[in-house]
Design an enzyme around this catalytic site. Structure first.
Site, PDB file in Angstrom:
ATOM      1  N   GLY A 361       0.832  -1.197   0.000  1.00  0.00           N
ATOM      2  CA  GLY A 361       0.000   0.000   0.000  1.00  0.00           C
ATOM      3  C   GLY A 361       0.858   1.235   0.000  1.00  0.00           C
ATOM      4  N   GLY A 362       0.212   2.372   0.102  1.00  0.00           N
ATOM      5  CA  GLY A 362       0.935   3.633   0.043  1.00  0.00           C
ATOM      6  C   GLY A 362       1.967   3.770   1.148  1.00  0.00           C
ATOM      7  N   PHE A 363       1.608   3.363   2.363  1.00  0.00           N
ATOM      8  CA  PHE A 363       2.502   3.596   3.494  1.00  0.00           C
ATOM      9  C   PHE A 363       3.039   2.308   4.097  1.00  0.00           C
ATOM     10  CE2 PHE A 363       0.656   7.607   3.028  1.00  0.00           C
ATOM     11  CZ  PHE A 363       1.488   8.529   3.604  1.00  0.00           C
ATOM     12  N   GLY A 364       2.607   1.177   3.593  1.00  0.00           N
ATOM     13  CA  GLY A 364       3.070  -0.042   4.226  1.00  0.00           C
ATOM     14  C   GLY A 364       2.875  -1.254   3.342  1.00  0.00           C
ATOM     15  N   GLU A 365       3.395  -2.345   3.791  1.00  0.00           N
ATOM     16  CA  GLU A 365       3.329  -3.567   3.030  1.00  0.00           C
ATOM     17  C   GLU A 365       2.800  -4.685   3.913  1.00  0.00           C
ATOM     18  OE1 GLU A 365       7.387  -3.355   2.239  1.00  0.00           O
ATOM     19  OE2 GLU A 365       7.152  -2.454   0.260  1.00  0.00           O
ATOM     20  N   VAL A 366       2.254  -5.705   3.263  1.00  0.00           N
ATOM     21  CA  VAL A 366       1.740  -6.847   4.005  1.00  0.00           C
ATOM     22  C   VAL A 366       2.559  -8.070   3.623  1.00  0.00           C
ATOM     23  CG1 VAL A 366      -0.274  -8.231   4.558  1.00  0.00           C
ATOM     24  CG2 VAL A 366      -0.550  -5.846   3.931  1.00  0.00           C
ATOM     25  N   LYS A 380       1.364  -6.715   8.793  1.00  0.00           N
ATOM     26  CA  LYS A 380       1.227  -5.435   8.102  1.00  0.00           C
ATOM     27  C   LYS A 380       2.274  -4.505   8.675  1.00  0.00           C
ATOM     28  CE  LYS A 380      -2.667  -4.258   6.577  1.00  0.00           C
ATOM     29  NZ  LYS A 380      -4.048  -3.820   6.317  1.00  0.00           N
ATOM     30  N   ASP A 476     -14.756   1.260   8.113  1.00  0.00           N
ATOM     31  CA  ASP A 476     -14.241   1.172   6.742  1.00  0.00           C
ATOM     32  C   ASP A 476     -14.650  -0.146   6.108  1.00  0.00           C
ATOM     33  OD1 ASP A 476     -13.071   2.340   4.587  1.00  0.00           O
ATOM     34  OD2 ASP A 476     -11.062   1.568   5.027  1.00  0.00           O
TER      35      ASP A 476
END
Ligand code: NAG
Ligand code: NAG
Ligand code: NAG
Ligand code: NAG
Ligand code: NAG
Length: 674
Positions: A361-366, A380, A476
């Site tokens: 993702g924009g700020f992190g990875e899984v 995450k 969400d």
């Protein structure tokens, strides 16, 4: 009277005889005292000692210790009669030890057996003069001195032998006869050398029969050798005075030794000389073995080798410490069980390797990870620079970990590092629902699967809203946040955004976060509530049934907003046209109509008109019929786009902690896996 006379005569005779015997005994005693003595150790000995000399406890006679420029003397206190008219012979046997400060090192200067006219040798010098002679007693016959020296230092001006030696000195430190220390072994038929400085006890015999002076040496365990080391014809009547004292002297210089006498026997004749009892001699304290000095080159080499190794080890340690460093604060203690060590996560994910990455993702990875016991996890990894609000956030994460429902993705714990937060949840092997809805390479979920997933998520939300200790808002809900487990059950994940309110707390005091298209219109004015979750669920429901996203700007104007479009279709009596064409007609018309209407009911613009999640569950399971309403009912199909930009522009004061909330908005809700 006669009787009494004879009695008195008898008594007198007896008395006389006793007297005679006493006299003989006394004469014998005095004679023995003058002709010899024996000391097997000196603790009972009444010797004259001076200088550095002393009798140590245990009976060892120490002539000098290892102090520089010292001398020490010890004399038998009675002089011996060396009247030239009688025999001048004497025999002595003593055991000595010369112990340098370090074994194997040089020592000095040595021990001498001395026959002297006086016990006062204070005028003598230490060093090579052995504490017996001085610079003026070099050969002067007035000195009347005889010394048998065990000299361990070569003195050039005395023409001495290279090595430690044994010498006979008469009135002068310059020996009249000398030899390297050795003994003749009749068994081996050869001379065997003796190391004077070995620290081991050495036996010395000095025999003088009136003409020949013999000196013999031997180690303690060896019998007196048959042949003397030194044998010299001397007429001692020319040297000795009438009364002579016998004793020992020793000296140190720059070179030092402990000089010891262990035992001593002296006699004026062979017959009088008593044997030493070697088993009774005191022990000699030995210094520690001198450590062999390593050559400087080797030391240098070792240092050169060791320093880089230490540096590498230190570097590795620092690197590892840094690599696995975590941020841990005291308030986290209560969350101990939910805390994962970075090292364990690092190991589980192969060092966060590319092959373990399942989403970005924009700020992190899984990452997919495997803990010991083959437990699969999803990690995450979120970067952030806000430590503020972290405490509250971690508290929420942990509370979420305590939520238990079969349709929630279990959150297992977290880990904190500088600028990094890691959330650990159970791994969902089938990824997120949106991948199946919107990606043609994946099989399209069947009607039954879709309904089942909707029921799952409705049940999970109902639990969050009413089943847990606190009201938990998800905030969400969307297809990307619905995960599928191995049996294709729907599981609500990504709780990061959820906030917790105690039942009955003011639900409006909340931050505004969410995804465009799923956000209820009142979100920017009154904030999140269970009703905004219901709205989002309605949008999600329509998304699942129609197979399209709530807002698609690329579509014709009438179709862009899903809620509006569904409502329009209903008005025109073509409600079922909104159903995902990928289903190919494989659905139940009655059920489909009901579900679509439920979607519109949930997305009612007026929050009070939306059902509660508990009711939604009942509608979906057909336990409860939908209330009567039409596409013209106020609030139905009224889509008012809400966006983060809009809410930010208004400057919502409810953003409690702007930096952190923004981070939350952007990162956690990317969904895991895309
Ligand atoms: C040697 O003995 C003297 C006393 O006679 C003492 O003062 C000194 O400390 C001793 N030195 C060593 C090295 O034992
Ligand atoms: C040397 O020793 C003798 C006694 O043996 C003494 O009379 C003399 O003064 C000493 N000489 C020196 C230089 O100390
Ligand atoms: C042993 O030593 C003595 C005295 O130093 C010497 O006279 C003799 O020749 C030596 N004998 C042998 C076999 O070396
Ligand atoms: C001295 O040694 C010699 C042999 O070298 C021997 O004949 C003599 O008897 C010894 N003298 C004494 C007093 O032991
Ligand atoms: C030793 O010397 C003295 C006096 O100089 C002399 O009377 C005597 O005979 C000598 N003894 C021997 C064994 O030579």
């Amino acid at each position: 009277m006669k009787f009494s006379l004879s009695l008195s005569v008898a008594m007198a005779c007896t008395l006389h005889m006793v007297l005679i015997f006493s006299c003989v005994y006394l004469v014998c005693l005095s004679a023995q005292q003058e002709t010899g003595f024996v000391y097997n150790g000196f603790d009972q000995a009444d010797l004259f000692v001076d200088g550095n000399a002393m009798i140590l406890p245990g009976g060892l006679l120490q002539l000098t210790n290892t102090t520089e420029l010292q001398m020490g003397h010890a004399f038998f206190k009675q002089p011996f009669d060396f009247d030239p008219s009688s025999s001048l012979s004497f025999y002595t046997h003593f055991v000595c030890a010369l112990v340098p400060p370090k074994l194997g090192a040089d020592g000095g200067h040595g021990i001498a057996f001395v026959v002297s006219p006086s016990m006062d040798l204070s005028h003598a010098y230490a060093t090579q003069y052995m504490g017996v002679f001085n610079s003026s007693t070099t050969g002067t016959s007035s000195s009347h001195l005889l010394a048998i020296e065990l000299d361990t230092v070569k003195t050039v001006e005395f023409n001495e032998l290279e090595k430690p030696h044994v010498g006979i000195d008469v009135n002068s430190p310059i020996s009249i006869e000398s030899a390297l220390p050795s003994y003749f072994s009749s068994e081996l038929g050869k001379n065997i050398s003796i190391n004077l400085l070995s620290g081991e006890p050495i036996q010395v015999w000095v025999d003088y029969d009136g003409s020949l002076l013999n000196v013999s040496l031997a180690p303690l365990e060896i019998q007196k050798p048959n042949r003397p080391l030194l044998s010299r014809a001397i007429n001692l009547s020319e040297i000795f005075q009438d009364k002579m004292y016998v004793g020992f002297s020793a000296s140190t210089g720059n070179l030092l030794s402990n000089h010891y006498i262990l035992g001593w026997s002296f006699g004026r004749s062979k017959e009088v000389l008593r044997t030493l009892d070697l088993s009774k001699l005191p022990q000699v304290p030995l210094p520690r073995e001198e450590k062999k000095k390593l050559p400087p080159l080797l030391i240098g080499l070792v240092v050169l080798l060791v320093i880089p190794v230490l540096m590498i080890l230190g570097g590795v340690y620092l690197y590892r410490r840094n690599k696995f460093a975590e941020v841990r604060e005291s308030w986290e203690k209560e969350y101990g069980p939910h805390r994962f060590s970075y090292k364990s996560l690092y190991k589980a994910t192969n060092g966060f390797g590319k092959d373990c990455r399942i989403g970005k993702g924009g700020f992190g990875e899984v990452y997919k990870g495997t803990l010991p016991l083959n437990r699969h996890i999803a990690v995450k990894r979120l970067t952030h620079d806000a430590e503020q609000g972290m405490k509250q956030f971690v508290a929420e994460v942990v509370t979420m970990g305590n939520l238990q429902h079969r349709n929630l993705v279990p959150l297992l714990g977290y880990c904190r590092r500088k600028g990094e937060l890691l959330l650990v949840s159970e791994y969902m092997p089938n990824g997120s629902l949106d991948q199946y809805l919107f990606h043609d390479q994946n099989p399209s979920p069947s009607w039954l699967q879709r309904i089942s997933i909707l029921k799952d998520i409705a049940s999970a939300l109902s639990y969050l809203h009413t089943g847990a200790k606190q009201v938990v808002l998800h905030r969400d809900i969307k297809a990307a946040n619905v995960m599928l487990d191995s049996k294709f059950n729907g599981r609500l994940g990504d709780f990061g955004m959820a906030k917790f309110y105690d039942h009955g707390a003011n639900l409006s005091a909340t931050a505004t976060v969410g995804t465009v298209g799923y956000m209820a219109p009142e979100l920017i004015t009154t904030g999140a509530s269970t009703k905004t979750d219901v709205y989002a669920f309605g949008a999600f429901l329509l998304e699942v049934i129609s197979g399209r996203r709530p807002v698609e700007p690329g579509l014709p104007v009438g179709k862009q907003y899903l809620v509006k479009w569904v409502c329009e279709c209903w008005k025109q009596g073509s409600l079922l046209e909104t159903i995902d064409p990928r289903l190919g007609g494989g659905f139940l018309s009655m059920e489909a109509e009901m579900v679509l209407k439920l979607g519109l009911l949930c997305t009612n613009a007026m929050p009070e008109s939306r059902p509660a999640m508990g009711q939604v569950v009942q509608y979906l399971s057909l336990d409860l019929p939908l209330p009567e309403f039409s596409p013209y009912t106020p609030g139905i199909g009224a889509f008012m786009p809400v966006s983060m930009e809009a809410s930010s522009a208004i400057g919502i004061p409810r953003l409690r902690n702007s930096s952190f909330s923004m981070f939350v908005t952007h990162t956690i809700f990317d969904g895991h896996g895309r």
